[in-house]
Every structure is written in C-alpha cells, then in structure tokens.
Design a protein around this motif. Structure first.
Motif, short mmCIF file in Angstrom:
data_model
loop_
_atom_site.label_atom_id
_atom_site.label_comp_id
_atom_site.label_asym_id
_atom_site.label_seq_id
_atom_site.Cartn_x
_atom_site.Cartn_y
_atom_site.Cartn_z
N GLY A 259 -9.59 4.88 7.32
CA GLY A 259 -8.28 4.89 7.86
C GLY A 259 -7.81 4.73 8.24
N SER B 213 -6.52 10.69 14.76
CA SER B 213 -6.53 10.30 13.22
C SER B 213 -7.28 12.09 13.23
N LEU C 146 -8.80 13.36 9.33
CA LEU C 146 -8.71 13.77 7.91
C LEU C 146 -8.78 15.45 7.48
N LEU C 147 -9.76 16.57 8.28
CA LEU C 147 -10.06 17.59 7.87
C LEU C 147 -8.84 18.83 8.39
N THR C 148 -8.76 19.89 7.41
CA THR C 148 -7.52 20.79 7.52
C THR C 148 -8.13 21.81 9.59
N GLY D 168 -2.80 10.74 9.18
CA GLY D 168 -4.45 10.98 9.06
C GLY D 168 -3.89 12.17 7.11
N ALA D 169 -4.86 12.18 6.70
CA ALA D 169 -4.45 12.77 5.43
C ALA D 169 -3.54 14.19 5.40
N ALA E 69 2.87 9.31 11.68
CA ALA E 69 3.07 8.28 10.58
C ALA E 69 1.43 8.23 9.46
N LEU F 261 -15.63 13.18 11.27
CA LEU F 261 -16.14 11.40 11.51
C LEU F 261 -15.53 10.67 10.20
N HIS F 262 -14.78 10.93 10.02
CA HIS F 262 -14.13 9.99 9.20
C HIS F 262 -13.18 8.85 9.95
N ASP F 263 -13.36 7.58 9.46
CA ASP F 263 -12.94 7.19 10.27
C ASP F 263 -12.05 5.72 9.16
N GLY G 43 -14.68 16.71 15.81
CA GLY G 43 -15.43 17.35 15.19
C GLY G 43 -14.73 16.21 13.86
N PHE H 57 0.81 -1.04 0.42
CA PHE H 57 -0.17 -0.34 0.12
C PHE H 57 1.16 1.12 -0.19
CO1 B1M Z 1 -15.03 13.63 3.19
N1 B1M Z 1 -13.66 14.43 3.16
N2 B1M Z 1 -16.15 15.59 4.46
N3 B1M Z 1 -16.35 12.21 3.79
N4 B1M Z 1 -13.59 12.58 2.81
C1 B1M Z 1 -12.81 13.83 2.56
C2 B1M Z 1 -11.53 13.78 4.09
C3 B1M Z 1 -11.75 15.38 1.55
C4 B1M Z 1 -10.19 15.87 1.53
C5 B1M Z 1 -12.55 15.71 0.65
C6 B1M Z 1 -12.56 16.01 -0.45
O1 B1M Z 1 -12.97 17.72 -0.20
N5 B1M Z 1 -11.62 16.39 -1.63
C7 B1M Z 1 -12.42 17.12 2.34
C8 B1M Z 1 -11.17 17.42 3.85
C9 B1M Z 1 -11.02 18.59 3.64
C10 B1M Z 1 -9.97 19.37 4.49
O2 B1M Z 1 -10.27 19.41 5.01
N6 B1M Z 1 -9.00 19.93 3.52
C11 B1M Z 1 -13.44 16.01 2.99
C12 B1M Z 1 -15.00 16.77 3.02
C13 B1M Z 1 -15.04 18.52 3.39
C14 B1M Z 1 -16.39 16.45 4.40
C15 B1M Z 1 -17.09 17.10 5.06
C16 B1M Z 1 -17.04 18.61 5.87
C17 B1M Z 1 -18.23 17.15 3.53
C18 B1M Z 1 -19.49 18.06 3.91
O3 B1M Z 1 -19.76 17.85 5.16
N7 B1M Z 1 -19.80 19.49 3.44
C19 B1M Z 1 -17.35 16.12 5.59
C20 B1M Z 1 -16.75 16.20 7.33
C21 B1M Z 1 -17.69 15.70 8.08
C22 B1M Z 1 -17.13 15.38 9.92
O4 B1M Z 1 -16.18 14.66 9.99
N8 B1M Z 1 -17.35 16.41 10.05
C23 B1M Z 1 -17.62 14.97 4.91
C24 B1M Z 1 -17.86 13.57 5.32
C25 B1M Z 1 -17.57 12.49 4.94
C26 B1M Z 1 -18.43 11.22 4.67
C27 B1M Z 1 -19.29 11.05 6.30
C28 B1M Z 1 -19.10 11.43 3.96
C29 B1M Z 1 -17.28 10.23 4.65
C30 B1M Z 1 -16.56 9.53 5.39
C31 B1M Z 1 -17.37 7.97 6.29
C32 B1M Z 1 -16.41 7.54 6.70
O5 B1M Z 1 -14.54 7.56 7.62
N9 B1M Z 1 -16.51 6.90 8.13
C33 B1M Z 1 -16.21 10.99 3.66
C34 B1M Z 1 -15.31 10.21 2.89
C35 B1M Z 1 -15.38 9.02 2.48
C36 B1M Z 1 -14.12 11.52 2.45
C37 B1M Z 1 -13.02 11.16 1.70
C38 B1M Z 1 -13.65 10.50 -0.29
C39 B1M Z 1 -11.99 9.30 1.69
C40 B1M Z 1 -11.36 9.23 3.06
C41 B1M Z 1 -10.90 8.34 3.26
O6 B1M Z 1 -11.58 7.35 3.81
N10 B1M Z 1 -9.92 7.44 2.65
C42 B1M Z 1 -11.91 11.70 2.02
C43 B1M Z 1 -11.21 12.66 0.28
C44 B1M Z 1 -10.14 12.08 -0.30
O7 B1M Z 1 -9.73 11.22 0.97
N11 B1M Z 1 -10.03 11.27 -1.27
C45 B1M Z 1 -12.79 13.01 2.12
C46 B1M Z 1 -9.22 6.47 2.82
C47 B1M Z 1 -8.25 6.37 3.55
C48 B1M Z 1 -7.96 4.48 3.92
O8 B1M Z 1 -8.01 6.92 3.89
O9 B1M Z 1 -8.45 8.42 5.78
O10 B1M Z 1 -6.54 8.75 4.65
P1 B1M Z 1 -7.07 8.41 5.01
O11 B1M Z 1 -6.65 7.10 5.70
C49 B1M Z 1 -4.82 6.90 5.57
C50 B1M Z 1 -3.55 7.64 6.18
O12 B1M Z 1 -4.24 9.32 6.51
C51 B1M Z 1 -3.45 6.97 7.74
O13 B1M Z 1 -3.67 5.75 7.11
C52 B1M Z 1 -4.85 5.61 6.09
C53 B1M Z 1 -4.49 4.65 5.24
O14 B1M Z 1 -3.46 4.49 4.28
N12 B1M Z 1 -3.81 7.55 8.87
C54 B1M Z 1 -2.98 7.13 10.09
C55 B1M Z 1 -5.48 7.74 8.79
N13 B1M Z 1 -5.23 8.16 10.78
C56 B1M Z 1 -3.61 7.56 10.87
C57 B1M Z 1 -3.88 7.46 12.72
C58 B1M Z 1 -2.27 7.45 12.42
C59 B1M Z 1 -1.46 7.00 11.21
C60 B1M Z 1 -2.02 7.29 9.77
O15 B1M Z 1 -1.62 7.25 13.45
C61 B1M Z 1 -2.87 7.12 14.66
#
Ligand code: B1M
Length: 222
Positions: A118, A160, A162-164, A190-191, A207, A114-116, A112, A66
């Motif tokens: 990752g 973790s 996921l949001l700025t 987190g991303a 990490a 809800l992303h879970d 704040g 990965f």
């Molecule tokens: Co949201 N979301 N989302 N979302 N979402 C993002 C993150 C976003 C980048 C999309 C975009 O605009 N392009 C954006 C954030 C922008 C920013 O802040 N810069 C965003 C937004 C804006 C939002 C909302 C605000 C949208 C809205 O309502 N207007 C809202 C916020 C809700 C909230 O949290 N309060 C929201 C909601 C959601 C859903 C609920 C619909 C859903 C989440 C479902 C869930 O998680 N159960 C969702 C999703 C799915 C995404 C995207 C599409 C995918 C995230 C994901 O799961 N990635 C995402 C866009 C994207 O990333 N392409 C996006 C796959 C996952 C395996 O990767 O989580 O990065 P990730 O985890 C990685 C690493 O980061 C690392 O390991 C993992 C595997 O490699 N990692 C760790 C993570 N945690 C770690 C902890 C560690 C170590 C490593 O140590 C403790």
C-alpha cells in the motif's frame, strides 16, 4: 500530440506496461506506457506535459475507480507499474531540475511493520502527481524520519501502518517529529488507521487511499 498523450493515459489507466506485457488482452502486441512515453519525449513533448496531461489524470482516474471499488488491488498495481515504466523516462528530467516538482514527501512504513504494498502504491501515485518522493522503505524508526527531515527541511511526511500493534509506533513517530518540527505536516494511512486515530495522535491528515493522499498534497500546495 494529444493523440500520444491520450494513448499513454489509456495505457496507464488499463495497466499496459510495455509491448511485451500481455495485460490487458485487448492491447496485446501494442506499445505500452514505456515505449509511448519514450517516443513522446523523442518527438519533443515536454516531460511536464506527459506528467500533467497523461500520467496524472490517468492515475487520478485509477485512484477514483479504486476508491469506488470499481477496480481492485491487482489492476491498481498494474496501473502503478505502467505509470512507473513511463516515469523511468521522465525521471532524468525531474532529477536534473529541468522540470520543477511540486514539493518533497518523505514516506515510510513505521517501525516494526514490514507491509509495503500500500505504501508503494501511495508513493507511486504521489510521484505521478508531480511530487518528489523520498521513500525510506519499511520498518522506519522515528530517528530515520527525523534524519530525512533534517536533510529535507519542509518536506511533508507520510506514515503507513498495517498492524494494530505498529499503530502505536506511528503515534511515537508523530510525537518525536512534532517535538522537533512542530510546523511539519504529517499524513497517515494504512488499513487499521482512521481519522479519529489521526486526530488522537496529533497527525495532520488521514487518507484512506492513494488518491486521498494526493488530494491532500494538492490542497497543501495550493
Ligand atoms: Co500481514 N497482516 N502480517 N503480511 N497482511 C495483515 C495486515 C492482516 C490484516 C492479516 C489478517 O490477519 N487478516 C494482519 C494484521 C492484523 C492486525 O494487526 N489487525 C497481518 C498480520 C497479523 C501479519 C503478521 C503479524 C503475520 C505473522 O507473521 N504472524 C506479519 C507481520 C510482519 C510485520 O510487518 N512485522 C505479516 C506479514 C505479512 C507479509 C510479509 C506476508 C505480507 C506483506 C508483504 C508486503 O507488504 N511486502 C502480508 C500481507 C500481504 C498482508 C495482507 C494479506 C495484505 C496487505 C496488503 O498489501 N494489502 C493483510 C490482510 C489484508 O489487508 N487483507 C495483512 C493491499 C494494500 C494495497 O492495501 O496496505 O491497506 P493497504 O494500503 C492501502 C490503504 O491502507 C492506503 O492505501 C493503500 C491502497 O489503497 N494506505 C495509505 C496505506 N498506506 C498509506 C499511507 C498513506 C495514505 C494511505 O499516507 C502516508
């Protein structure tokens, strides 16, 4: 014995959960990690051996692939699910204390946020790596992390975000934890999170992916 461990490892690495799961097509109708782990235990293989010689190396390979972008999130989720289906059979042994865990990790997505997906992957990889994981879920406040630390002294904390916007909450949670437990070890990910940010907020390690998180824990344990 090696044969069944190799088959469990193959199932985890390729995301073969159980006999009825159609993925991957080349293992269709064959036993998956679920049945094989149960059979190995029934045949007297120790849970530690299944963990150390099948699940951990398989998930380590998944994590490496990965990190190198040789596989993507769907394959990693399938592998994590397959590992989890094997872990279900092993968990009672760990919970009974028969098999010693390497330590405890308290993990959660910061308030704040809800992303879970990752975070769950990271938690599962840690479990597969032999750690007891206390998963507090999503939208976890500093107070909830502190309470979990009070109940599990010395546990490593994983945050973790996921949001700025919620990265700011991560900063507050780190400060609150460090104020009460200055010796605590906090891992962040987190991303949007970076090593620079980790240093800036006073966390101990960043990490980028689950394998990096497991490697950090391994380093702490050694
Ligand atoms: Co949201 N979301 N989302 N979302 N979402 C993002 C993150 C976003 C980048 C999309 C975009 O605009 N392009 C954006 C954030 C922008 C920013 O802040 N810069 C965003 C937004 C804006 C939002 C909302 C605000 C949208 C809205 O309502 N207007 C809202 C916020 C809700 C909230 O949290 N309060 C929201 C909601 C959601 C859903 C609920 C619909 C859903 C989440 C479902 C869930 O998680 N159960 C969702 C999703 C799915 C995404 C995207 C599409 C995918 C995230 C994901 O799961 N990635 C995402 C866009 C994207 O990333 N392409 C996006 C796959 C996952 C395996 O990767 O989580 O990065 P990730 O985890 C990685 C690493 O980061 C690392 O390991 C993992 C595997 O490699 N990692 C760790 C993570 N945690 C770690 C902890 C560690 C170590 C490593 O140590 C403790």
């Amino acid at each position: 014995m090696n044969e069944i461990l190799d088959r469990i490892a193959l199932c985890v690495e390729s995301g073969k959960i159980n006999k009825s799961s159609p993925y991957p097509p080349n293992l269709k109708d064959q036993d998956g990690a679920d049945e094989l782990a149960k059979r190995a235990l029934d045949e007297g293989v120790k849970p530690d051996e299944i963990l150390e010689n099948a699940l951990i190396p398989a998930m380590a390979r998944v994590g490496d692939k990965f990190s190198k972008k040789e596989i993507y999130v769907p394959q990693m989720l399938m592998a994590a699910k397959a590992m989890n289906s094997a872990m279900v059979h092993l968990k009672p042994y760990f919970q009974s204390g028969e098999t010693k865990r390497k330590g405890k990790v308290i993990i959660g997505t910061v308030s704040g946020d809800l992303h879970d997906i990752g975070k769950n992957l990271v938690a599962m990889m840690m479990e597969g790596g032999g750690w007891e994981v206390i998963d507090l879920g999503v939208d976890v406040s500093a107070e909830k992390f502190l309470k979990a630390l009070d109940e599990n002294p010395g546990a490593i904390v994983g945050l973790s975000a996921l949001l700025t916007t919620t990265m700011e909450n991560m900063k507050k949670i780190v400060a609150t934890i460090k104020e009460k437990y200055s010796d605590s070890k906090i891992l962040v990910g987190g991303a949007p999170v970076t090593m620079d940010y980790c240093i800036k907020i006073g966390a101990d390690f960043y990490a980028p992916d689950p394998q990096g998180a497991v490697n950090y824990l391994k380093k702490l344990a050694s």
